[in-house]
Design an enzyme around this catalytic site. Structure first.
Site, PDB file in Angstrom:
ATOM      1  N   CYS A 109       0.839  -1.202   0.000  1.00 29.43           N
ATOM      2  CA  CYS A 109       0.000   0.000   0.000  1.00 29.43           C
ATOM      3  C   CYS A 109       0.875   1.252   0.000  1.00 29.43           C
ATOM      4  CB  CYS A 109      -0.930  -0.034   1.214  1.00 29.43           C
ATOM      5  SG  CYS A 109      -2.158   1.269   1.220  1.00 29.43           S
ATOM      6  N   CYS A 110       1.899   1.283   0.867  1.00 26.52           N
ATOM      7  CA  CYS A 110       2.806   2.442   0.901  1.00 26.52           C
ATOM      8  C   CYS A 110       3.539   2.599  -0.429  1.00 26.52           C
ATOM      9  CB  CYS A 110       3.823   2.298   2.026  1.00 26.52           C
ATOM     10  SG  CYS A 110       3.190   2.651   3.677  1.00 26.52           S
ATOM     11  N   CYS A 196      -3.487   4.779   9.520  1.00 27.36           N
ATOM     12  CA  CYS A 196      -2.191   4.238   9.955  1.00 27.36           C
ATOM     13  C   CYS A 196      -1.488   5.151  10.953  1.00 27.36           C
ATOM     14  CB  CYS A 196      -1.283   4.017   8.751  1.00 27.36           C
ATOM     15  SG  CYS A 196      -1.971   2.860   7.559  1.00 27.36           S
ATOM     16  N   CYS A 220       8.019   4.148   5.796  1.00 28.45           N
ATOM     17  CA  CYS A 220       7.154   3.731   4.685  1.00 28.45           C
ATOM     18  C   CYS A 220       7.937   3.439   3.415  1.00 28.45           C
ATOM     19  CB  CYS A 220       6.113   4.807   4.397  1.00 28.45           C
ATOM     20  SG  CYS A 220       6.840   6.349   3.823  1.00 28.45           S
TER      21      CYS A 220
HETATM   22  S1  SF4 Z   1       0.415   4.833   5.508  1.00 29.12           S
HETATM   23 FE1  SF4 Z   1      -1.229   3.259   5.461  1.00 29.12          FE
HETATM   24  S2  SF4 Z   1      -2.844   3.997   4.089  1.00 29.12           S
HETATM   25 FE2  SF4 Z   1      -0.994   5.269   3.793  1.00 29.12          FE
HETATM   26  S3  SF4 Z   1       0.009   4.390   2.056  1.00 29.12           S
HETATM   27 FE3  SF4 Z   1       0.950   3.446   3.875  1.00 29.12          FE
HETATM   28  S4  SF4 Z   1      -0.268   1.593   4.347  1.00 29.12           S
HETATM   29 FE4  SF4 Z   1      -1.416   2.827   2.837  1.00 29.12          FE
END
Ligand code: SF4
Length: 236
Positions: A109-110, A196, A220
């Protein structure tokens, strides 16, 4: 003490602009640190372009401070979004809240919402500016004020607040009455995507509210490899 830090950071920003001109950009999340940099840039008159990543999962308070800071400094940040196709494919395959299911899903996701858009922006740039501080995480502690981006070969990275601590940031913010994200007043100390990020207790570390269900390094992938292992010094 603060005056020395300000002078050093302004010098770094001026150096970045003189060296790279329009090919250096500033990545801001409108954190307290990044707002200090926006303020320092306005003092230095560098005219460095701001850009920010809109992951699609940001808290409303971040959009609010984005607007406030943009108006205050007369900047028009470029807002960079992830690829619609990539987000749709990811959500179709793994669900809307995939980041809760495993660390590898969180990393996916990141990567989709942050890293690829960042890399796209930097693909035709020579350098970028970040608001990291060395005391935030182990990897950041090994960064340098001016360095080759450890994750993006051929691109320089300037970290003008690397030697600041959170007290310096707070002192500057108060002294020059900088607006801040409203979430700070609710116990947040590091602000990312809404699902998050959470508030932390006074004894908890600054980034412990990020991906709090993980034991990992609280990165991230923008500033450090997500599976970064800190280099242990001999006495450790
Ligand atoms: S912080 Fe959470 S919602 Fe944002 S990109 Fe990363 S995993 Fe996805």
């Amino acid at each position: 003490m603060l005056d020395e830090k300000i002078e050093e950071s302004v010098d770094i920003l001026v150096r970045a602009y003189k060296t790279h001109g329009d090919s250096v950009v500033f990545l801001t999340s409108f954190s307290m640190e990044d707002n200090v940099i926006s303020d320092l840039m306005s003092r230095a008159g560098t005219g460095i372009k701001h850009f920010t990543l809109d992951t699609g999962r940001m808290p409303q308070e971040t959009y609010d401070i984005m607007e406030i800071i943009s108006n205050r400094y007369g900047i028009m940040p470029e807002i960079v979004f992830p690829s619609t196709d990539e987000v749709e494919n990811m959500v179709r395959a793994h669900g809307i809240n995939l980041f809760r299911s495993s660390t590898s899903m969180r990393e996916l996701c990141c990567e989709t919402r942050k890293i690829r858009p960042l890399n796209r922006i930097l693909s035709d740039k020579r350098a970028w500016i970040s608001g990291i501080r060395s005391d935030q995480t182990g990897f950041r502690g090994q960064s340098e004020i001016v360095e080759s981006d450890p994750l993006r070969p051929g691109i320089m990275k300037y970290n003008p607040l690397l030697n600041w601590n959170s007290d310096h940031v707070k002192e500057y913010t108060g002294k020059f009455m900088l607006p801040i994200n409203a979430l700070y007043s609710r116990g947040y100390r590091s602000i990312g995507c809404a699902p998050c990020t959470r508030a932390v207790l006074p004894h908890e570390s600054e980034r412990s509210g990020r991906w709090w269900w993980e034991d990992g390094i609280k990165e991230c992938g923008i500033h450090a490899p997500v599976r970064f292992k800190p280099v242990m010094r001999e006495e450790e």
